[in-house]
Scaffold this motif. Structure first.
Motif, PDB file in Angstrom:
ATOM      1  N   GLU A 105      -1.590  -0.060  -4.628  1.00  0.00           N
ATOM      2  CA  GLU A 105      -2.063   0.537  -3.382  1.00  0.00           C
ATOM      3  C   GLU A 105      -3.368  -0.120  -2.940  1.00  0.00           C
ATOM      4  O   GLU A 105      -3.537  -0.478  -1.767  1.00  0.00           O
ATOM      5  N   ARG A 149       0.832  -1.202   0.000  1.00  0.00           N
ATOM      6  CA  ARG A 149       0.000   0.000   0.000  1.00  0.00           C
ATOM      7  C   ARG A 149       0.866   1.251   0.000  1.00  0.00           C
ATOM      8  O   ARG A 149       0.639   2.191  -0.770  1.00  0.00           O
ATOM      9  N   VAL A 150       1.881   1.269   0.834  1.00  0.00           N
ATOM     10  CA  VAL A 150       2.761   2.433   0.922  1.00  0.00           C
ATOM     11  C   VAL A 150       3.561   2.605  -0.370  1.00  0.00           C
ATOM     12  O   VAL A 150       3.688   3.721  -0.888  1.00  0.00           O
ATOM     13  N   ILE A 151       4.095   1.526  -0.899  1.00  0.00           N
ATOM     14  CA  ILE A 151       4.853   1.609  -2.155  1.00  0.00           C
ATOM     15  C   ILE A 151       3.941   2.086  -3.283  1.00  0.00           C
ATOM     16  O   ILE A 151       4.320   2.939  -4.087  1.00  0.00           O
ATOM     17  N   ALA A 193       1.241   3.915  -3.035  1.00  0.00           N
ATOM     18  CA  ALA A 193       0.929   5.333  -2.829  1.00  0.00           C
ATOM     19  C   ALA A 193       2.123   6.208  -3.217  1.00  0.00           C
ATOM     20  O   ALA A 193       1.953   7.256  -3.838  1.00  0.00           O
ATOM     21  N   ALA A 194       3.324   5.771  -2.870  1.00  0.00           N
ATOM     22  CA  ALA A 194       4.523   6.562  -3.144  1.00  0.00           C
ATOM     23  C   ALA A 194       4.842   6.623  -4.639  1.00  0.00           C
ATOM     24  O   ALA A 194       5.364   7.621  -5.120  1.00  0.00           O
ATOM     25  N   THR A 195       4.523   5.559  -5.351  1.00  0.00           N
ATOM     26  CA  THR A 195       4.852   5.512  -6.782  1.00  0.00           C
ATOM     27  C   THR A 195       3.679   5.893  -7.670  1.00  0.00           C
ATOM     28  O   THR A 195       3.826   5.942  -8.886  1.00  0.00           O
TER      29      THR A 195
END
Length: 101
Positions: free
Chosen positions: A83, A71-73, A75-77
């Motif tokens: 996500e 989820r974090v990866i 959102a970051a990408t």
């Protein structure tokens, strides 16, 4: 080579219930051997149930952590699919932990 048998809540509950019945009947009729065998079967079933519960909690933890990472990866990408799938996996892990705590 021996096959690894996974603990099961179902068979644990079964052994606990059958063992408790045997123990009760054994105590009621004075059959100490039956009562002892029932007590041992109930204890084995209880232990198996708790092992299965612990294993499922750990699997839920792994899903929760893996989902959070995705989820974090995502959102970051800007990868909304990653996500969303990470969020779904994280929620699945939370539910599995809740069911086994």
């Amino acid at each position: 080579m021996t096959d690894k048998i996974e603990p099961s809540k179902t068979s644990g509950n079964y052994d606990y219930a059958v063992g408790s019945i045997k123990e009760t009947i054994g105590n009621a009729v004075g059959a100490t051997g039956l009562a002892q065998a029932g007590s041992e079967q109930a204890a084995k079933g209880d232990a198996e149930y708790k092992m299965a519960e612990t294993q499922e909690y750990v699997e839920g933890t792994a899903d929760r952590i893996g989902g959070k990472i995705d989820r974090v990866i995502g959102a970051a990408t800007g990868d909304h699919a990653k996500e969303a799938s990470g969020l779904a996996q994280e929620q699945k892990g939370k539910a599995q932990q809740a069911a086994n705590s």
